[in-house]
Design a protein around this motif. Structure first.
Motif, PDB file in Angstrom:
ATOM      1  N   MET A 126       4.555 -26.296  38.746  1.00 17.92           N
ATOM      2  CA  MET A 126       5.582 -26.881  37.896  1.00 17.92           C
ATOM      3  C   MET A 126       4.980 -27.845  36.869  1.00 17.92           C
ATOM      4  SD  MET A 126       8.746 -26.517  37.613  1.00 17.92           S
ATOM      5  CE  MET A 126      10.336 -27.171  37.426  1.00 17.92           C
ATOM      6  N   ALA A 127       3.923 -28.559  37.280  1.00 18.58           N
ATOM      7  CA  ALA A 127       3.304 -29.536  36.383  1.00 18.58           C
ATOM      8  C   ALA A 127       2.647 -28.845  35.184  1.00 18.58           C
ATOM      9  CB  ALA A 127       2.273 -30.380  37.134  1.00 18.58           C
ATOM     10  N   SER A 128       2.128 -27.640  35.396  1.00 15.56           N
ATOM     11  CA  SER A 128       1.490 -26.941  34.274  1.00 15.56           C
ATOM     12  C   SER A 128       2.525 -26.534  33.234  1.00 15.56           C
ATOM     13  CB  SER A 128       0.721 -25.719  34.770  1.00 15.56           C
ATOM     14  OG  SER A 128       1.622 -24.736  35.258  1.00 15.56           O
ATOM     15  N   GLY A 129       3.769 -26.280  33.674  1.00 16.33           N
ATOM     16  CA  GLY A 129       4.834 -25.954  32.722  1.00 16.33           C
ATOM     17  C   GLY A 129       5.128 -27.120  31.803  1.00 16.33           C
ATOM     18  N   VAL A 130       5.144 -28.326  32.364  1.00 16.65           N
ATOM     19  CA  VAL A 130       5.382 -29.526  31.562  1.00 16.65           C
ATOM     20  C   VAL A 130       4.208 -29.749  30.614  1.00 16.65           C
ATOM     21  CG1 VAL A 130       5.668 -32.035  31.671  1.00 16.65           C
ATOM     22  CG2 VAL A 130       6.853 -30.565  33.311  1.00 16.65           C
ATOM     23  N   LYS A 131       2.993 -29.495  31.119  1.00 16.10           N
ATOM     24  CA  LYS A 131       1.797 -29.639  30.308  1.00 16.10           C
ATOM     25  C   LYS A 131       1.840 -28.676  29.117  1.00 16.10           C
ATOM     26  CE  LYS A 131      -2.595 -30.827  32.432  1.00 16.10           C
ATOM     27  NZ  LYS A 131      -3.683 -30.302  33.246  1.00 16.10           N
ATOM     28  N   ASN A 132       2.189 -27.425  29.403  1.00 12.65           N
ATOM     29  CA  ASN A 132       2.264 -26.419  28.345  1.00 12.65           C
ATOM     30  C   ASN A 132       3.338 -26.768  27.328  1.00 12.65           C
ATOM     31  OD1 ASN A 132       0.201 -24.922  29.473  1.00 12.65           O
ATOM     32  ND2 ASN A 132       1.584 -23.577  30.603  1.00 12.65           N
ATOM     33  N   THR A 133       4.452 -27.303  27.792  1.00 14.72           N
ATOM     34  CA  THR A 133       5.533 -27.690  26.879  1.00 14.72           C
ATOM     35  C   THR A 133       5.071 -28.808  25.959  1.00 14.72           C
ATOM     36  OG1 THR A 133       7.169 -27.077  28.537  1.00 14.72           O
ATOM     37  CG2 THR A 133       7.917 -28.499  26.763  1.00 14.72           C
ATOM     38  N   GLY A 134       4.379 -29.794  26.511  1.00 16.59           N
ATOM     39  CA  GLY A 134       3.864 -30.901  25.699  1.00 16.59           C
ATOM     40  C   GLY A 134       2.877 -30.415  24.651  1.00 16.59           C
ATOM     41  N   LYS A 135       1.969 -29.510  25.061  1.00 16.17           N
ATOM     42  CA  LYS A 135       0.988 -28.955  24.118  1.00 16.17           C
ATOM     43  C   LYS A 135       1.711 -28.161  23.029  1.00 16.17           C
ATOM     44  CE  LYS A 135      -3.067 -25.920  23.890  1.00 16.17           C
ATOM     45  NZ  LYS A 135      -2.729 -25.522  22.554  1.00 16.17           N
ATOM     46  N   PHE A 136       2.689 -27.378  23.432  1.00 17.06           N
ATOM     47  CA  PHE A 136       3.447 -26.593  22.465  1.00 17.06           C
ATOM     48  C   PHE A 136       4.100 -27.496  21.432  1.00 17.06           C
ATOM     49  CE2 PHE A 136       7.648 -24.947  21.243  1.00 17.06           C
ATOM     50  CZ  PHE A 136       7.259 -23.830  20.538  1.00 17.06           C
ATOM     51  N   LEU A 137       4.760 -28.571  21.887  1.00 14.27           N
ATOM     52  CA  LEU A 137       5.445 -29.476  20.958  1.00 14.27           C
ATOM     53  C   LEU A 137       4.462 -30.186  20.033  1.00 14.27           C
ATOM     54  CD1 LEU A 137       8.213 -30.931  23.298  1.00 14.27           C
ATOM     55  CD2 LEU A 137       8.467 -29.234  21.480  1.00 14.27           C
ATOM     56  N   ARG A 138       3.289 -30.555  20.543  1.00 14.74           N
ATOM     57  CA  ARG A 138       2.264 -31.162  19.681  1.00 14.74           C
ATOM     58  C   ARG A 138       1.800 -30.167  18.623  1.00 14.74           C
ATOM     59  NH1 ARG A 138       0.782 -33.364  24.503  1.00 14.74           N
ATOM     60  NH2 ARG A 138      -0.818 -31.797  24.887  1.00 14.74           N
ATOM     61  N   ASP A 139       1.585 -28.926  19.050  1.00 25.90           N
ATOM     62  CA  ASP A 139       1.162 -27.882  18.106  1.00 25.90           C
ATOM     63  C   ASP A 139       2.232 -27.638  17.036  1.00 25.90           C
ATOM     64  OD1 ASP A 139      -1.205 -27.595  19.469  1.00 25.90           O
ATOM     65  OD2 ASP A 139      -0.590 -25.780  20.552  1.00 25.90           O
ATOM     66  N   VAL A 140       3.488 -27.636  17.452  1.00 19.80           N
ATOM     67  CA  VAL A 140       4.582 -27.465  16.488  1.00 19.80           C
ATOM     68  C   VAL A 140       4.572 -28.611  15.478  1.00 19.80           C
ATOM     69  CG1 VAL A 140       7.088 -27.495  16.208  1.00 19.80           C
ATOM     70  CG2 VAL A 140       6.058 -26.083  17.989  1.00 19.80           C
ATOM     71  N   GLY A 141       4.394 -29.821  15.948  1.00 21.30           N
ATOM     72  CA  GLY A 141       4.325 -30.980  15.055  1.00 21.30           C
ATOM     73  C   GLY A 141       3.203 -30.864  14.049  1.00 21.30           C
ATOM     74  N   ARG A 142       2.033 -30.395  14.501  1.00 23.96           N
ATOM     75  CA  ARG A 142       0.894 -30.202  13.593  1.00 23.96           C
ATOM     76  C   ARG A 142       1.201 -29.142  12.541  1.00 23.96           C
ATOM     77  NH1 ARG A 142      -2.846 -29.153  17.782  1.00 23.96           N
ATOM     78  NH2 ARG A 142      -2.630 -31.046  18.947  1.00 23.96           N
ATOM     79  N   GLU A 143       1.795 -28.046  12.973  1.00 21.87           N
ATOM     80  CA  GLU A 143       2.116 -26.967  12.039  1.00 21.87           C
ATOM     81  C   GLU A 143       3.178 -27.398  11.026  1.00 21.87           C
ATOM     82  OE1 GLU A 143       0.757 -23.948  11.519  1.00 21.87           O
ATOM     83  OE2 GLU A 143      -0.760 -24.528  12.992  1.00 21.87           O
ATOM     84  N   MET A 144       4.149 -28.188  11.457  1.00 23.67           N
ATOM     85  CA  MET A 144       5.205 -28.645  10.548  1.00 23.67           C
ATOM     86  C   MET A 144       4.635 -29.522   9.444  1.00 23.67           C
ATOM     87  SD  MET A 144       7.957 -27.174  11.418  1.00 23.67           S
ATOM     88  CE  MET A 144       9.258 -28.058  10.616  1.00 23.67           C
ATOM     89  N   LYS A 145       3.557 -30.231   9.720  1.00 22.04           N
ATOM     90  CA  LYS A 145       2.920 -31.051   8.684  1.00 22.04           C
ATOM     91  C   LYS A 145       2.206 -30.188   7.650  1.00 22.04           C
ATOM     92  CE  LYS A 145       2.374 -35.066  11.624  1.00 22.04           C
ATOM     93  NZ  LYS A 145       1.466 -35.886  12.407  1.00 22.04           N
TER      94      LYS A 145
END
Length: 64
Positions: free
Chosen positions: A1-20
């Motif tokens: 379950m913890a890896s799912g939260v980790k992956n979600t956090g990485k995904f959101l960071r990546d989305v933020g980078r791409e939006m810039k």
């Protein structure tokens, strides 16, 4: 379950980078593109209305 939260956090960071990196349209471009879309929708709807009228008249002619 913890890896799912980790992956979600990485995904959101990546989305933020791409939006810039996104090149957003200027107000003038946005108005121009919106006009093109509205004109296209208008002409296509008129085209299909005429085709529908023609086909329905043709069908009515053969059925009556």
């Amino acid at each position: 379950m913890a890896s799912g939260v980790k992956n979600t956090g990485k995904f959101l960071r990546d989305v933020g980078r791409e939006m810039k990196r996104v090149t957003w349209p200027t107000r003038k471009e946005l108005i121009k593109y919106t006009g093109v879309v509205l004109a296209t929708v208008f002409f296509i709807s008129i085209f299909f209305a005429v085709v529908d009228l023609g086909l329905s008249t043709l069908v009515r002619t053969f059925l009556d």
